[in-house]
Design a protein around this motif. Structure first.
Motif, PDB file in Angstrom:
ATOM      1  N   PHE A 228      -5.316  -0.070  -5.299  1.00 63.21           N
ATOM      2  CA  PHE A 228      -4.087  -0.354  -4.563  1.00 63.21           C
ATOM      3  C   PHE A 228      -4.114   0.339  -3.204  1.00 63.21           C
ATOM      4  O   PHE A 228      -4.000  -0.299  -2.163  1.00 63.21           O
ATOM      5  CB  PHE A 228      -2.881   0.098  -5.378  1.00 63.21           C
ATOM      6  N   ASP A 229      -4.310   1.665  -3.222  1.00 63.85           N
ATOM      7  CA  ASP A 229      -4.202   2.460  -1.994  1.00 63.85           C
ATOM      8  C   ASP A 229      -5.094   1.917  -0.891  1.00 63.85           C
ATOM      9  O   ASP A 229      -4.662   1.705   0.237  1.00 63.85           O
ATOM     10  CB  ASP A 229      -4.586   3.931  -2.224  1.00 63.85           C
ATOM     11  N   TYR A 251       3.726  -4.382  -6.296  1.00 65.97           N
ATOM     12  CA  TYR A 251       4.379  -3.465  -5.361  1.00 65.97           C
ATOM     13  C   TYR A 251       5.241  -4.245  -4.362  1.00 65.97           C
ATOM     14  O   TYR A 251       6.392  -3.887  -4.105  1.00 65.97           O
ATOM     15  CB  TYR A 251       3.333  -2.621  -4.629  1.00 65.97           C
ATOM     16  N   ASN A 252       4.690  -5.301  -3.815  1.00 62.01           N
ATOM     17  CA  ASN A 252       5.414  -6.083  -2.816  1.00 62.01           C
ATOM     18  C   ASN A 252       6.700  -6.674  -3.379  1.00 62.01           C
ATOM     19  O   ASN A 252       7.755  -6.567  -2.763  1.00 62.01           O
ATOM     20  CB  ASN A 252       4.527  -7.225  -2.282  1.00 62.01           C
ATOM     21  N   GLY A 261      13.059  -6.692 -11.486  1.00 60.48           N
ATOM     22  CA  GLY A 261      12.886  -7.376 -12.774  1.00 60.48           C
ATOM     23  C   GLY A 261      11.595  -8.158 -12.784  1.00 60.48           C
ATOM     24  O   GLY A 261      10.763  -8.048 -13.705  1.00 60.48           O
ATOM     25  N   TYR A 262      11.376  -8.919 -11.723  1.00 63.82           N
ATOM     26  CA  TYR A 262      10.162  -9.711 -11.620  1.00 63.82           C
ATOM     27  C   TYR A 262       8.929  -8.799 -11.533  1.00 63.82           C
ATOM     28  O   TYR A 262       7.910  -9.028 -12.180  1.00 63.82           O
ATOM     29  CB  TYR A 262      10.253 -10.626 -10.399  1.00 63.82           C
ATOM     30  N   GLY A 263       9.069  -7.716 -10.738  1.00 65.39           N
ATOM     31  CA  GLY A 263       7.967  -6.754 -10.625  1.00 65.39           C
ATOM     32  C   GLY A 263       7.599  -6.173 -11.987  1.00 65.39           C
ATOM     33  O   GLY A 263       6.413  -5.996 -12.302  1.00 65.39           O
TER      34      GLY A 263
ATOM     35  N   LEU C 227       0.070   6.639  -3.814  1.00 67.76           N
ATOM     36  CA  LEU C 227       1.075   5.747  -4.393  1.00 67.76           C
ATOM     37  C   LEU C 227       2.396   6.448  -4.689  1.00 67.76           C
ATOM     38  O   LEU C 227       3.465   5.976  -4.291  1.00 67.76           O
ATOM     39  CB  LEU C 227       0.525   5.107  -5.673  1.00 67.76           C
ATOM     40  N   TRP C 228       2.339   7.602  -5.381  1.00 65.90           N
ATOM     41  CA  TRP C 228       3.587   8.236  -5.806  1.00 65.90           C
ATOM     42  C   TRP C 228       4.418   8.746  -4.640  1.00 65.90           C
ATOM     43  O   TRP C 228       5.635   8.513  -4.615  1.00 65.90           O
ATOM     44  CB  TRP C 228       3.305   9.329  -6.851  1.00 65.90           C
ATOM     45  N   PRO C 229       3.811   9.420  -3.652  1.00 60.51           N
ATOM     46  CA  PRO C 229       4.624   9.792  -2.488  1.00 60.51           C
ATOM     47  C   PRO C 229       5.208   8.564  -1.790  1.00 60.51           C
ATOM     48  O   PRO C 229       6.314   8.614  -1.272  1.00 60.51           O
ATOM     49  CB  PRO C 229       3.631  10.509  -1.561  1.00 60.51           C
TER      50      PRO C 229
END
Ligand SMILES: Nc1ncnc2c1ncn2[C@@H]1O[C@H](COP(=O)(O)OP(=O)(O)OP(=O)(O)O)[C@@H](O)[C@H]1O
Ligand SMILES: [Mg+2]
Lengths: 293, 351, 292
Positions: A228-229, A251-252, A261-263, C227-229
């Motif tokens: 992700f990052d 995330y988006n 809810g969808y997330g 992510l957490w921050p």
């Protein structure tokens, strides 16, 4: 004695298990719960919407492309860091001078944060003065300023290569640990029987590295699911969502569009995929352990 | 024809020389056993013969061909490891035929030869199994099978039975002896086990600190050890050594005289060697000396008596037939079989 | 002269010529090339940090600089926001590392030395926690800390990292305690020591190597987390360094050199930990992976 043992079990486990339950297990279960609601992240009122969120997944074009991208990422993650890590481990294990230094060099990226790795690779792909285009220009002796990260065709793959750069070091050390675990006399038998280097690798070393391979492949797949990052830094899922993955899409939807809810429904899918992989992994580990343990 | 010949072999690890020049000629079909204390260089020697370890200097010939720098696989040797060294991911049949399959031997020939070997070792029913499904003795048979199938000039065994329990060791020992007869193979065999060495060997090679102390038939080494080291190393329980002074062949000890020693020229400080089996309890009149029993170990078929004497600070070990009862604290008249007395000069060499 | 002397002294020994082996050379060249390719990205950051933005924009990034330009570092280090980011990260990483190890020690000790019916299953459940993507628990935790009013403080990060560290810490500590001989514990208990005394006076002192492994791993992961921050902070005062790095990118959007210097400074603590404790680091990584 027995009673005091029970007392200590409870006393010692109470804190770790309750923290684990509160911060990991409970949220995990409530993700399922939120998946059936239309909560927006702030308001205290929300409604149950049944399977609506899950039904929406199938008609969500972006979810589908994110799912496909995630599969592509996994597939490349199975091959690239694994093959590279194995090759590096085999080369380093051959008692070449400077082995430990090489090991450190290939392993070094692992201690960098995904943010920094992403940043670094943004510069490799930079259209005007990035290293990649500079090299291409040098080789072809012609102007070249393709924007790797800004083109839907190449964005995803460019990010995966950067990710693999970091993941290779981990595969390499796991393979190196696997190589040291191979008994020396088995390799001596290869010498005595006149196996060529290739035969030795193909018929003895690779099969004996199966436990390491199971670990490397499983970790690559699991970690690619977490990716992700680095994506956030390099493309943010763009351009035009062409490099979205499930983690990014989740995330988006949740924190950009506030469709919590969808997330949650997406995170449930992520969980089920991860669960399947982990179960497969544990099963393989057990099988391998029976043969090689 | 010489099957194996070692000429002035030396081996150093860095500055540290561990083999100091070894010469040995082995005839075709001979069973040679290497013995010696731990760390004396037996394994190193064996690994140099196999080519797994390079020699620092010297020359190795196998079947009259110089193989000093030849690749291990080109030396026509086969090696059996103490740890068996079987591939865990291959069936017994695949383990045995590993070398053949590397050389792209036709499938049916591989099969035929594997069956032949399995037949010899009586492991045909195990061919489909994997090493983890075998007992230690069965694994060792498979390892030997992998060696046999190569049809080597020389077999090398490095302590092949030391991981087995006592009963199985005896059984495998007999089998190796039988195999040696059947194949007529040249074998170099490293062991720590006295019985293995004495029973299997045509000739024993005694190593110590990287040199050969003595080479010879087991019985010769036992009866005529070249020096104190060999005398003490072979035979269990080991030989009693007594420090003494000799004058023109006459050895005078407190309460024990040897005037009629054959080694007439012995002179000065010497060591007297008596094996435990060459002492016996005798009549009081005819005895050589009397001794007090300090401790008795009953072994069933015989007992070992540890004797306190006036002329030796260490107790002497004596073998006693189990039919004779000996008790701690007894005073015993002891006589020594003069024929088997050993005398060593100060440097350790036999006189 | 010297040559004849050595020849003479060994004239009795026969030394055959050695086999020549070209492989080490080939392998070395392969590895060397790959190493350069592998180092290139990191090296690029280093180069950028000592060059002016103008030089970089002109396409001179990949050339070895003729003179060092330290302005980027001065700019970054004199920025008070960066100090705040570093301090925040440290205030999260240090306690979270310590707490997660402490909890791992407690749980690992029970799983290793006081197993009970079903403890293997509980252990497996805890350990598998380390494999799930964090997105799976993102939303409920956001809601939880929101309700508690802790969003935009450092607390959620400390708590979450402590919890997320439990699986790996429990795994490594259990495996380590399993190697501590049981008679040691039994002898102490026979002499009247309580379980707690056994844990703190006997088990803990010998498990320092394992704790060192965990400390390096946990500190690095928490320091590097993004992510957490991203989820739990809103104001600039509460940002951690990795988040700060991303937000400052906007501020210095084409100041490549400053970005390079920032990346480097942000990575310095983990780089130092890595270079000094590499042995522990690798051990932890492989142990955590292989035994999982
Ligand atoms: N790779 C090595 N590097 C340095 N020294 C070594 C090496 N291998 C063996 N040695 C040394 O060489 C000597 C002989 O070792 P070797 O293994 O041949 O003994 P051994 O007679 O087989 O002993 P054992 O009966 O215990 O098997 C020992 O002193 C050992 O320490
Ligand atoms: Mg040995």
């Amino acid at each position: 004695m027995n009673q005091s043992n029970t007392f200590w079990r409870v006393a010692l486990l109470a804190l770790p298990l309750s923290v684990f339950a509160l911060i990991i297990i409970w949220p995990l279960l409530s993700s399922f719960y939120y998946g059936f609601t239309n909560w927006n992240g702030f308001s205290d009122n929300y409604d149950f919407v049944g399977f609506e969120n899950f039904g929406k997944l199938f008609s969500d074009r972006l979810f589908m492309s994110a799912a496909i991208n995630t599969i592509i990422w996994m597939a490349i993650a199975v091959v690239l860091p694994t093959v590279l890590g194995l090759s590096l481990a085999l080369l380093i294990d051959s008692h070449v001078p400077g082995g430990p230094i090489f090991k450190t060099i290939f392993y070094l990226p692992i201690c960098l944060s995904a943010v920094v790795v992403g940043q670094v690779w943004v510069w490799i792909y930079q259209p005007d003065w990035g290293l990649l285009n500079t090299i291409i220009e040098y080789v072809t002796n012609d102007r070249f300023n393709y924007a790797w990260l800004a083109k839907p065709d190449s964005a995803l793959y460019s990010v995966i290569v950067a990710w693999s750069w970091q993941a290779t070091g981990l595969s390499m050390v796991i393979y190196l640990a696997g190589l040291t675990a191979i008994p020396g006399d088995l390799l001596e038998v290869c010498e005595l029987e006149g196996a060529t280097t290739w035969q030795r690798i193909r018929h003895v070393i690779l099969p004996l590295l199966t436990p390491a391979t199971v670990v490397v492949v499983a970790l690559s797949v699991i970690n690619s699911l977490k990716g992700f990052d680095i994506l956030y830094i390099m493309t943010g899922g763009g351009p035009f969502n062409s490099s979205d993955t499930l983690a990014m899409h989740m995330y988006n939807e949740s924190f950009k569009k506030y469709l919590m809810g969808y997330g949650s429904a997406i995170s449930v899918v992520l969980f089920l995929v991860a669960l399947t992989i982990i179960r497969l992994y544990f099963k393989q580990l057990k099988k391998v352990d029976e043969i090689y343990g | 024809m010489s099957s194996l010949s070692l000429k002035n072999i030396k081996k150093s690890y860095g500055q540290h020389e561990v083999i100091h020049g070894v010469d040995l000629e082995v005839e075709k079909g001979e069973f040679i056993v290497f013995v010696g204390p731990s760390g004396c260089g037996k394994s190193t020697m064996l690994r140099m013969i196999s080519g797994l370890e390079e020699v620092t200097s010297g020359q190795i010939s196998i079947a009259d061909k110089d193989v000093t720098r030849a690749h291990p696989s080109k030396r026509e040797i086969a090696m059996v490891f103490q740890s068996y060294a079987l591939f865990p991911h291959m069936s017994v049949a695949d383990n045995i035929s590993f070398g053949l399959r590397l050389g792209k031997t036709p499938k049916d020939e591989v099969k035929r030869r594997v069956n032949e070997v399995a037949d010899t070792l009586q492991i045909t029913h195990l061919l489909e199994r994997f090493p983890r499904q075998l007992s230690g003795g069965q694994r060792q048979r498979v390892a030997i099978g992998r060696a046999i199938i190569r049809n080597p000039q020389v077999f090398l065994f490095d302590e092949p039975l030391s991981n087995l329990d006592a009963a199985l060791r005896v059984q495998m020992r007999l089998e190796i002896a039988r195999l040696h007869k059947r194949l007529g193979a040249t074998i170099i065999y490293v062991t720590h086990d006295q019985t293995e060495a004495m029973t299997l060997a045509d000739r024993i090679v005694v190593f110590n600190h990287g040199v050969i102390e003595q080479v010879g038939r087991p019985i010769d080494l036992y009866e005529r050890p070249a020096n104190k080291f060999v005398a003490g190393f072979l035979g269990a329980p080991s030989m009693n050594f007594i420090g003494a002074t000799a004058q023109q062949g006459a050895i005078q000890l407190d309460g024990f005289n040897i005037t009629d020693a054959q080694k007439a020229h012995a002179n000065g400080a010497i060591t007297l060697g008596i094996r435990p089996e060459h002492m016996r309890i005798s009549d009081t009149e005819a005895c050589d000396f009397s001794a007090k029993v300090e401790l008795v170990e009953e072994l069933g078929s015989e007992s070992l008596a540890y004797l306190q004497t006036s002329f030796s600070s260490d107790p002497l070990t004596m073998r006693v037939d189990h039919s004779i009862t000996v008790r701690e604290g007894d005073m015993l008249p002891v006589s020594v079989n003069r024929e088997f007395l050993h005398v060593f000069e100060e440097g350790g060499a036999s006189l | 002269m010297a040559d004849t002397a050595t020849l003479g002294s060994t004239s009795g020994d026969y030394v055959a010529p050695k086999r020549f082996n070209p492989w080490p050379v080939v392998i070395f060249i392969c590895l060397f090339t790959l190493a350069i390719l592998f180092l290139a990205p990191t090296f690029g950051v280093l180069l950028s940090s000592v060059k002016t933005t103008r030089d970089i924009a002109l396409g001179d990034l990949w050339a070895i600089p003729s003179s060092m330009y330290w302005g980027n570092y001065v700019e970054v280090l004199s920025n008070p926001a960066v100090h705040g980011y570093m301090l925040n990260t440290f205030l999260v990483a240090a306690p979270a590392t310590a707490f997660s190890i402490a909890l791992g020690v407690l749980a690992g000790y029970v799983f290793a030395k006081l197993p009970f019916k079903g403890s293997d299953l509980v252990f497996l459940l805890v350990v598998s926690g380390m494999f799930f993507p964090p997105q799976v628990i993102l939303i409920p935790l956001f809601r939880l800390f929101n309700l508690m009013g802790l969003i935009d403080t450092l607390w959620p990060m400390i708590i979450v990292h402590t919890a997320l560290g439990i699986p790996i810490c429990t795994l490594l500590m259990r495996n380590f305690f399993a190697t501590v001989p049981n008679p040691l514990r039994e002898a102490a208990i026979l002499e009247g020591a309580s379980e707690w005394q056994v844990l703190t006076k006997i088990a803990l002192p010998i498990s320092l190597p394992a704790i060192a492994v965990l400390a390096t791993l946990q500190f690095t992961w928490i320091w590097n987390d993004f992510l957490w921050p991203l989820i739990f902070t809103q104001s600039d005062e509460k940002r951690t360094i990795m988040l700060g790095l991303v937000f400052m990118k906007g501020q210095y959007s084409v100041a490549w050199g400053i970005q390079g210097a920032m990346s480097l400074i942000a990575s310095l603590p983990t780089l130092i930990v890595f270079l000094f404790f590499q042995r522990y680091f690798i051990k932890g990584m492989t142990m955590g992976a292989v035994k999982g």
